[in-house]
Design a protein around this motif. Sequence first.
Motif, PDB file in Angstrom:
ATOM      1  N   HIS A 109      -7.772   0.819  75.649  1.00  0.00           N
ATOM      2  CA  HIS A 109      -6.881   1.173  76.754  1.00  0.00           C
ATOM      3  C   HIS A 109      -7.695   1.704  77.937  1.00  0.00           C
ATOM      4  N   PHE A 110      -7.083   1.674  79.110  1.00  0.00           N
ATOM      5  CA  PHE A 110      -7.723   2.111  80.355  1.00  0.00           C
ATOM      6  C   PHE A 110      -7.161   3.457  80.813  1.00  0.00           C
ATOM      7  N   GLU A 131      -0.819  -0.271  78.445  1.00  0.00           N
ATOM      8  CA  GLU A 131      -1.155  -1.690  78.277  1.00  0.00           C
ATOM      9  C   GLU A 131      -2.439  -1.833  77.459  1.00  0.00           C
ATOM     10  N   ILE A 132      -2.430  -2.742  76.499  1.00  0.00           N
ATOM     11  CA  ILE A 132      -3.610  -2.979  75.667  1.00  0.00           C
ATOM     12  C   ILE A 132      -4.553  -3.930  76.394  1.00  0.00           C
ATOM     13  N   ASP A 133      -5.799  -3.509  76.588  1.00  0.00           N
ATOM     14  CA  ASP A 133      -6.778  -4.317  77.315  1.00  0.00           C
ATOM     15  C   ASP A 133      -7.735  -5.062  76.394  1.00  0.00           C
ATOM     16  N   GLY A 134      -7.649  -4.832  75.111  1.00  0.00           N
ATOM     17  CA  GLY A 134      -8.513  -5.530  74.163  1.00  0.00           C
ATOM     18  C   GLY A 134      -8.237  -5.031  72.760  1.00  0.00           C
ATOM     19  N   VAL A 135      -8.532  -5.868  71.769  1.00  0.00           N
ATOM     20  CA  VAL A 135      -8.338  -5.509  70.370  1.00  0.00           C
ATOM     21  C   VAL A 135      -9.519  -6.035  69.560  1.00  0.00           C
ATOM     22  N   VAL A 136      -9.963  -5.239  68.600  1.00  0.00           N
ATOM     23  CA  VAL A 136     -11.033  -5.684  67.705  1.00  0.00           C
ATOM     24  C   VAL A 136     -10.646  -5.350  66.272  1.00  0.00           C
ATOM     25  N   ASP A 137     -10.965  -6.252  65.349  1.00  0.00           N
ATOM     26  CA  ASP A 137     -10.660  -6.054  63.936  1.00  0.00           C
ATOM     27  C   ASP A 137     -11.926  -5.554  63.238  1.00  0.00           C
ATOM     28  N   ILE A 138     -11.898  -4.326  62.745  1.00  0.00           N
ATOM     29  CA  ILE A 138     -13.052  -3.722  62.091  1.00  0.00           C
ATOM     30  C   ILE A 138     -12.922  -3.877  60.578  1.00  0.00           C
ATOM     31  N   ILE A 146     -15.664  -5.912  72.013  1.00  0.00           N
ATOM     32  CA  ILE A 146     -14.259  -5.895  72.435  1.00  0.00           C
ATOM     33  C   ILE A 146     -14.183  -6.504  73.833  1.00  0.00           C
ATOM     34  N   ASP A 147     -13.302  -7.458  74.030  1.00  0.00           N
ATOM     35  CA  ASP A 147     -13.107  -8.040  75.354  1.00  0.00           C
ATOM     36  C   ASP A 147     -12.559  -6.959  76.287  1.00  0.00           C
ATOM     37  N   ALA A 148     -13.369  -6.591  77.268  1.00  0.00           N
ATOM     38  CA  ALA A 148     -12.994  -5.514  78.197  1.00  0.00           C
ATOM     39  C   ALA A 148     -12.826  -6.036  79.623  1.00  0.00           C
ATOM     40  N   THR A 149     -12.588  -7.336  79.765  1.00  0.00           N
ATOM     41  CA  THR A 149     -12.502  -7.938  81.103  1.00  0.00           C
ATOM     42  C   THR A 149     -11.404  -7.302  81.944  1.00  0.00           C
ATOM     43  N   SER A 150     -10.201  -7.204  81.393  1.00  0.00           N
ATOM     44  CA  SER A 150      -9.101  -6.637  82.175  1.00  0.00           C
ATOM     45  C   SER A 150      -9.337  -5.164  82.459  1.00  0.00           C
ATOM     46  N   LEU A 151      -9.967  -4.448  81.537  1.00  0.00           N
ATOM     47  CA  LEU A 151     -10.258  -3.029  81.742  1.00  0.00           C
ATOM     48  C   LEU A 151     -11.231  -2.832  82.902  1.00  0.00           C
TER      49      LEU A 151
END
Length: 197
Positions: A109-110, A131-138, A146-151
Amino acid sequence: MKYKFRSAFCMACALLLVGAAFAMTWTSPKGFLTDDAYIDKSLPDENFGTEEILWVTSEGGDPQREAWLSFLTPDMISALNIKSIDEIASATLRVYAKEVESPGEVKLHFYNEWFPEDIMVWEHGLEYDPEIDGVVDISDEGWYEIDATSLVKKAVLECKDCPFSAVLVAKGDASVGFASKEDPEGNGPVLKVTLDR
């Protein structure tokens, strides 16, 4: 025919070189991550700003511990000479899972400001962007991206002259400990940004 093929091949190579010349990738240097901490719902008055591990935990989808990371937006904008968010092709937040109590997903999140790691506590927690800006499965220990492009685009739009923060929140019943900037092995969070001009 031989010359036509050679000419086409040379042109293709030239186009690849031109494309490469206009792509630029920047990896955050040491010090770009100014503050990091985790906060704990069960210990609402305690500060964990100097810990080597950043814990993120949820129980039944209810966050119990959150990790907060603060970055210097002006340094990133200056290093990349960013003029517009349209230039940002991609961004990745690399984190190292040191301990995995319960595998599962972690959301990114941002938050549009800096936070003081030495006084950050759950009781005075800040409200991050839902708003969720990225998700990673650990699933296990090791490095994750983690894709942080939108963040990063939000940071450039909203925090040009100030730091911004990334917040890691567990989903479901996940519980993961990430290496902080105090990690003795140097496996703290790293931000990578690629521009396409």
